[in-house]
Motif scaffolding. Structure first.
Motif, PDB file in Angstrom:
ATOM      1  N   SER A 163      38.288  40.029  47.362  1.00 23.57           N
ATOM      2  CA  SER A 163      38.061  40.330  45.944  1.00 23.57           C
ATOM      3  C   SER A 163      38.976  41.455  45.471  1.00 23.57           C
ATOM      4  N   ALA A 164      39.172  42.460  46.330  1.00 23.49           N
ATOM      5  CA  ALA A 164      40.008  43.602  45.956  1.00 23.49           C
ATOM      6  C   ALA A 164      41.449  43.172  45.707  1.00 23.49           C
ATOM      7  N   VAL A 165      41.986  42.333  46.605  1.00 25.56           N
ATOM      8  CA  VAL A 165      43.365  41.863  46.438  1.00 25.56           C
ATOM      9  C   VAL A 165      43.485  40.998  45.186  1.00 25.56           C
ATOM     10  N   PHE A 166      42.489  40.147  44.957  1.00 25.55           N
ATOM     11  CA  PHE A 166      42.500  39.281  43.775  1.00 25.55           C
ATOM     12  C   PHE A 166      42.477  40.119  42.491  1.00 25.55           C
ATOM     13  N   ILE A 167      41.620  41.157  42.450  1.00 27.43           N
ATOM     14  CA  ILE A 167      41.510  42.005  41.266  1.00 27.43           C
ATOM     15  C   ILE A 167      42.754  42.866  41.100  1.00 27.43           C
ATOM     16  N   LEU A 168      43.387  43.216  42.224  1.00 30.24           N
ATOM     17  CA  LEU A 168      44.615  44.016  42.148  1.00 30.24           C
ATOM     18  C   LEU A 168      45.676  43.301  41.318  1.00 30.24           C
ATOM     19  N   LEU A 169      45.759  41.992  41.451  1.00 27.75           N
ATOM     20  CA  LEU A 169      46.726  41.222  40.656  1.00 27.75           C
ATOM     21  C   LEU A 169      46.459  41.371  39.166  1.00 27.75           C
TER      22      LEU A 169
ATOM     23  N   LEU B 252      45.125  53.134  50.261  1.00 28.76           N
ATOM     24  CA  LEU B 252      43.981  54.028  50.389  1.00 28.76           C
ATOM     25  C   LEU B 252      42.912  53.694  49.351  1.00 28.76           C
ATOM     26  N   VAL B 253      43.336  53.416  48.112  1.00 31.47           N
ATOM     27  CA  VAL B 253      42.390  53.054  47.044  1.00 31.47           C
ATOM     28  C   VAL B 253      41.688  51.740  47.380  1.00 31.47           C
ATOM     29  N   LEU B 254      42.452  50.748  47.830  1.00 33.85           N
ATOM     30  CA  LEU B 254      41.857  49.460  48.174  1.00 33.85           C
ATOM     31  C   LEU B 254      40.862  49.588  49.326  1.00 33.85           C
ATOM     32  N   ALA B 255      41.274  50.328  50.361  1.00 32.95           N
ATOM     33  CA  ALA B 255      40.402  50.473  51.523  1.00 32.95           C
ATOM     34  C   ALA B 255      39.113  51.203  51.175  1.00 32.95           C
TER      35      ALA B 255
ATOM     36  N   ASN C 199      27.387  46.453  39.904  1.00 36.48           N
ATOM     37  CA  ASN C 199      28.098  46.972  41.074  1.00 36.48           C
ATOM     38  C   ASN C 199      29.474  46.323  41.214  1.00 36.48           C
ATOM     39  N   THR C 200      29.509  45.017  41.040  1.00 42.88           N
ATOM     40  CA  THR C 200      30.781  44.283  41.147  1.00 42.88           C
ATOM     41  C   THR C 200      31.761  44.702  40.050  1.00 42.88           C
ATOM     42  N   THR C 201      31.259  44.847  38.835  1.00 47.30           N
ATOM     43  CA  THR C 201      32.125  45.224  37.719  1.00 47.30           C
ATOM     44  C   THR C 201      32.701  46.623  37.913  1.00 47.30           C
ATOM     45  N   LEU C 202      31.886  47.555  38.405  1.00 43.70           N
ATOM     46  CA  LEU C 202      32.387  48.899  38.692  1.00 43.70           C
ATOM     47  C   LEU C 202      33.469  48.863  39.767  1.00 43.70           C
ATOM     48  N   PHE C 203      33.291  48.004  40.748  1.00 43.76           N
ATOM     49  CA  PHE C 203      34.288  47.824  41.807  1.00 43.76           C
ATOM     50  C   PHE C 203      35.605  47.302  41.212  1.00 43.76           C
ATOM     51  N   TYR C 204      35.507  46.294  40.343  1.00 37.85           N
ATOM     52  CA  TYR C 204      36.702  45.767  39.686  1.00 37.85           C
ATOM     53  C   TYR C 204      37.398  46.857  38.841  1.00 37.85           C
ATOM     54  N   ALA C 205      36.605  47.562  38.057  1.00 40.81           N
ATOM     55  CA  ALA C 205      37.172  48.566  37.148  1.00 40.81           C
ATOM     56  C   ALA C 205      37.851  49.687  37.919  1.00 40.81           C
ATOM     57  N   ALA C 206      37.266  50.102  39.043  1.00 44.13           N
ATOM     58  CA  ALA C 206      37.848  51.185  39.837  1.00 44.13           C
ATOM     59  C   ALA C 206      39.254  50.821  40.310  1.00 44.13           C
ATOM     60  N   ILE C 207      39.422  49.605  40.795  1.00 45.98           N
ATOM     61  CA  ILE C 207      40.735  49.177  41.292  1.00 45.98           C
ATOM     62  C   ILE C 207      41.730  49.019  40.144  1.00 45.98           C
ATOM     63  N   ILE C 208      41.298  48.376  39.078  1.00 47.62           N
ATOM     64  CA  ILE C 208      42.211  48.117  37.958  1.00 47.62           C
ATOM     65  C   ILE C 208      42.681  49.414  37.310  1.00 47.62           C
ATOM     66  N   TYR C 209      41.759  50.325  37.003  1.00 51.63           N
ATOM     67  CA  TYR C 209      42.149  51.557  36.322  1.00 51.63           C
ATOM     68  C   TYR C 209      42.905  52.498  37.251  1.00 51.63           C
ATOM     69  N   ALA C 210      42.533  52.533  38.526  1.00 49.67           N
ATOM     70  CA  ALA C 210      43.246  53.404  39.466  1.00 49.67           C
ATOM     71  C   ALA C 210      44.705  52.985  39.589  1.00 49.67           C
ATOM     72  N   ASN C 211      44.936  51.671  39.685  1.00 54.29           N
ATOM     73  CA  ASN C 211      46.312  51.196  39.834  1.00 54.29           C
ATOM     74  C   ASN C 211      47.078  51.226  38.511  1.00 54.29           C
ATOM     75  N   ALA C 212      46.443  50.751  37.431  1.00 51.84           N
ATOM     76  CA  ALA C 212      47.154  50.579  36.154  1.00 51.84           C
ATOM     77  C   ALA C 212      47.389  51.883  35.417  1.00 51.84           C
ATOM     78  N   THR C 213      46.447  52.804  35.488  1.00 52.38           N
ATOM     79  CA  THR C 213      46.572  54.030  34.686  1.00 52.38           C
ATOM     80  C   THR C 213      46.951  55.261  35.492  1.00 52.38           C
ATOM     81  N   TRP C 214      46.951  55.148  36.821  1.00 56.15           N
ATOM     82  CA  TRP C 214      47.299  56.316  37.641  1.00 56.15           C
ATOM     83  C   TRP C 214      48.457  56.024  38.589  1.00 56.15           C
TER      84      TRP C 214
END
Length: 340
Positions: A118-124, A79-82, A44-59
């Motif tokens: 966690s979301a802000v940390f992964i966003l970096l 919106l993605v983070l929230a 669950n945590t890894t999917l959460f990390y991947a969603a933020i990273i790929y949404a920001n980096a690839t889109w």
């Protein structure tokens, strides 16, 4: 084949990285929870990390930030983070209360705060991931440009300097020499310059636009002497071309297409108009010729190969169009240019 293999390796590296993240998260949770609970929350945590990273980096970054749509980028990022924080918090609580809790827990601000941190940390990390993608994309692009350039140079040498072209040209020069030696000397000089350009200048990453123009004029002159009837070719130039550089042999296919597909040697009605303009850091180039009914004639392979090279050099930052209007065919090209 090499490009596909590189893509596969890239996805394999990413998959391996995420597998390591799952394992590390699992081992971290295992000291507090059982294997099933630790494994579930690791996924669950890894999917959460991947969603933020790929949404920001690839889109978000390529579609909005790179296109300077900063306000839209920030709004969608929030919106993605929230949505990610809310989804993770509710999903984690639901999984825990459904399968692992001895007594159900209630939703709390602490859970939201933990997910938000966690979301802000992964966003970096997503920005570092985007930089890595840019690096590998640039490396692959440079390799592809080098390979494509070598193939293009070889193809052009075969097309323009094969024995049939050389013998026909030399025969015409010999014929002209019988009438007018100075003109023959000029033609020989042009042919020599053309061959020298293919051998020496074509090896460079960039060449001066004025040298590319000189090549085009020499090529037009040499092709024109092969015509039975005199052909009018107008070459119009506008703008400051002295400091402009472009990839070598990029404009030749457009002019070559005129003589390959836009000339009827039996007709007196051949003509071509070549226009080149430098304006606002853009090079605008067009080649227009009269169409002649030729069985099986179509868009030349030279133009198709040119479009592949343009994609390698400029990505989406170019415009190439061909159009047929009544008895005329026009090919246009717009590319960004450098000033040295």
């Amino acid at each position: 084949m090499r490009s596909n293999r590189q893509n596969i390796i890239g996805w394999q590296a990413q998959a391996l990285t995420w597998l390591i993240v799952v394992m590390l998260t699992f081992l971290s949770n295992l000291q507090y929870d059982g294997p099933a609970q630790a494994g579930t929350f690791a996924i669950n945590t890894t999917l959460f990390y991947a969603a933020i990273i790929y949404a920001n980096a690839t889109w978000l970054i390529p579609q909005f930030y790179y296109r300077k749509k900063y306000a839209v980028y920030i709004l969608l990022l929030l919106l993605v983070l929230a949505s990610s924080v809310v989804a993770r918090t509710y999903l984690s609580l639901y999984i825990y209360n459904t399968w692992f809790a001895t007594s159900k827990e209630q939703l709390s601000m602490r859970a939201f705060s933990f997910s938000a941190f966690s979301a802000v940390f992964i966003l970096l990390f997503s920005y570092f991931f985007r930089l890595a993608l840019n690096y590998f994309t640039l490396s692959k692009k440079q390799a592809a440009i080098t390979a494509e350039k070598a193939q293009a140079e070889l193809a052009l040498l075969k097309q323009q300097l094969h024995p049939h072209f050389l013998f026909n040209t030399l025969n015409n020069i010999y014929y002209v020499a019988g009438r007018d030696s100075p003109e023959a000397a000029d033609l020989i000089e042009r042919l020599s310059g053309l061959m020298r350009y293919f051998i020496e200048e074509a090896q460079k990453e960039k060449v001066f636009l004025k040298d590319e123009i000189a090549l085009l004029k020499s090529y037009i002159d040499l092709e024109s002497i092969r015509m039975r009837y005199e052909m009018t070719v107008t070459f119009e130039i506008a703008g400051d071309i002295n400091r402009i550089t472009v990839p070598p042999l990029l404009l030749v296919p457009l002019v070559e297409n005129i003589f390959k597909h836009g000339v009827d040697k039996r007709s007196r009605d051949n003509f071509a108009v070549v226009q080149l303009r430098v304006q606002n850091s853009k090079l605008l180039f067009s080649a227009k010729n009269r169409l002649h009914p030729t069985p099986g004639a179509g868009r030349g392979t030279g133009l198709a190969n040119l479009e592949k090279r343009l994609q390698l050099y400029y990505g989406e930052d170019y415009l190439m169009q061909t159009k047929q209007e009544e008895e005329y065919f026009t090919a246009t090209l717009e590319i960004p240019v450098d000033e040295n």
